[in-house]
Design an enzyme around this catalytic site. Sequence first.
Site, PDB file in Angstrom:
ATOM      1  N   ASP A  83      -4.270  -6.804   6.043  1.00  0.00           N
ATOM      2  CA  ASP A  83      -5.594  -6.235   5.795  1.00  0.00           C
ATOM      3  C   ASP A  83      -6.607  -7.358   5.541  1.00  0.00           C
ATOM      4  OD1 ASP A  83      -7.616  -4.423   5.277  1.00  0.00           O
ATOM      5  OD2 ASP A  83      -6.939  -3.952   3.251  1.00  0.00           O
ATOM      6  N   LYS A 134       4.675 -14.718   1.289  1.00  0.00           N
ATOM      7  CA  LYS A 134       4.331 -15.544   0.125  1.00  0.00           C
ATOM      8  C   LYS A 134       5.645 -15.700  -0.644  1.00  0.00           C
ATOM      9  CE  LYS A 134       1.702 -17.736  -2.769  1.00  0.00           C
ATOM     10  NZ  LYS A 134       1.237 -19.109  -2.471  1.00  0.00           N
ATOM     11  N   ASP A 144      -9.744  -9.023   8.193  1.00  0.00           N
ATOM     12  CA  ASP A 144     -11.177  -9.134   7.898  1.00  0.00           C
ATOM     13  C   ASP A 144     -11.637 -10.576   8.129  1.00  0.00           C
ATOM     14  OD1 ASP A 144     -11.610  -6.398   7.176  1.00  0.00           O
ATOM     15  OD2 ASP A 144     -13.072  -7.035   5.674  1.00  0.00           O
ATOM     16  N   ASP A 179      -1.532 -17.980   1.979  1.00  0.00           N
ATOM     17  CA  ASP A 179      -2.678 -18.820   1.596  1.00  0.00           C
ATOM     18  C   ASP A 179      -2.889 -19.930   2.624  1.00  0.00           C
ATOM     19  OD1 ASP A 179      -0.225 -19.821   0.751  1.00  0.00           O
ATOM     20  OD2 ASP A 179      -0.882 -20.382  -1.265  1.00  0.00           O
ATOM     21  N   TYR A 198       0.823  -1.222   0.000  1.00  0.00           N
ATOM     22  CA  TYR A 198       0.000   0.000   0.000  1.00  0.00           C
ATOM     23  C   TYR A 198       0.853   1.267   0.000  1.00  0.00           C
ATOM     24  CZ  TYR A 198      -4.042  -3.000   1.252  1.00  0.00           C
ATOM     25  OH  TYR A 198      -5.032  -3.957   1.279  1.00  0.00           O
TER      26      TYR A 198
HETATM   27  C1  IPM Z   1      -8.771  -1.199   7.198  1.00  0.00           C
HETATM   28  C2  IPM Z   1      -9.401  -0.641   5.978  1.00  0.00           C
HETATM   29  C3  IPM Z   1      -8.492   0.390   5.348  1.00  0.00           C
HETATM   30  C4  IPM Z   1      -7.139  -0.231   5.123  1.00  0.00           C
HETATM   31  C5  IPM Z   1      -9.030   0.982   4.056  1.00  0.00           C
HETATM   32  C6  IPM Z   1     -10.375   1.590   4.263  1.00  0.00           C
HETATM   33  C7  IPM Z   1      -8.072   1.938   3.422  1.00  0.00           C
HETATM   34  O1  IPM Z   1      -9.708  -1.663   5.080  1.00  0.00           O
HETATM   35  O2  IPM Z   1      -8.511  -0.419   8.133  1.00  0.00           O
HETATM   36  O3  IPM Z   1      -8.509  -2.404   7.242  1.00  0.00           O
HETATM   37  O4  IPM Z   1      -6.953  -1.035   4.225  1.00  0.00           O
HETATM   38  O5  IPM Z   1      -6.231   0.072   5.889  1.00  0.00           O
HETATM   39 MN    MN Z   2      -9.383  -3.648   5.878  1.00  0.00          MN
END
Ligand code: IPM
Ligand code: MN
Length: 347
Positions: A242, A185, A246, A218, A135
Amino acid sequence: MKSYDIALIPADGIGPDVVDAAWAVLSKVAAQSGFGLSGTTFPWSCTYYKETGQMMPGDGIETLRSFDAILLGSVGWPAEVPDSVSLHGLLLTIRKAFDQYANMRSHRLLPGVNGPLKATDFDLLCIRENTEGEYSGAGGRVHQGTPSEVVVETSIFTRRGVERILRHGFEQARQRSGRLASVTKSNAQRHSMVFWDEVTRELAAEYSDVEVTSYHVDALAARLIMAPESLDVIVASNLFGDILTDMGAAIQGGLGFAASANINPDRSVPSMFEPVHGSAPDIAHLGIANPIATIWSGAMMLEHLGERPAAGRVMNAIAAATGKGIGATPGKDKTSAITAAVLEALD
Ligand code: IPM
Ligand code: MN
């Protein structure tokens, strides 16, 4: 009396509701614990952008610098401001300006919460690199919109960046179970990820009391579903972290529970605490956002400020509420009812 100055940035969608809830809980626990907490609210948001053309004023970072910590709700109102503008103009600017390189996210089931997995006894701390990697934003486009268009997006990994996040991972592992999972990876990405594995091995020699295992991302994703209880502290790059967090949120019952801390461990600048979830435009203004992720993030803030017993009290109060079934099922209870249950449990 010790006192802390907190910058509150509720921002968009459900952000104001969940920040109000967390602030009520934090204020109460501060009064009970004998320290002061003073909050200054900033209106920086997509609404602010529509009025001023900026997500935050030009001196916003300088304004935030003197605070002890930042509590943020959620940024984004894509119907009116593109996410690429709102996030880069506020959330990501703050993370970068204060070099909050360690993004810490806790994933475990609260009492009364039904996760989607058979496993219920996992307790994970994911540490995501928060400033560079995939990023970094390095890249560009040429011949845009034509058949010969070329797009490059380069991951940038620096020795300083990789070493400091891995070191943070080893330190956290040392304070917990002594086990660290380092995620790459390196079988496919033979430059950056092989480098990450090398630095992991270099540091492992220094932290001989920590048992470190390198996983491919993975395989680790599969392990999060199949055997999350076999993991403890996980350290990963920006993109991998990231995605994995999630997944972490999903296995802990949903984004309504996932808390997060953007930390600069050197403490010369404020760190920022926020729920993992976004602004949830679909349920904004309905009063049904789950504030637990933000209250939990507030507990992480207290811990960071050195108020560990107060942080523990907040976590116990959250657990007492969900244990009674309040706030435990996504969409079932009102924000106000969940907040009241947590406040009551503090007594
Ligand atoms: C998170 C979010 C952010 C990130 C986005 C909204 C830029 O997905 O905090 O995980 O990737 O950091
Ligand atoms: Mn996120």
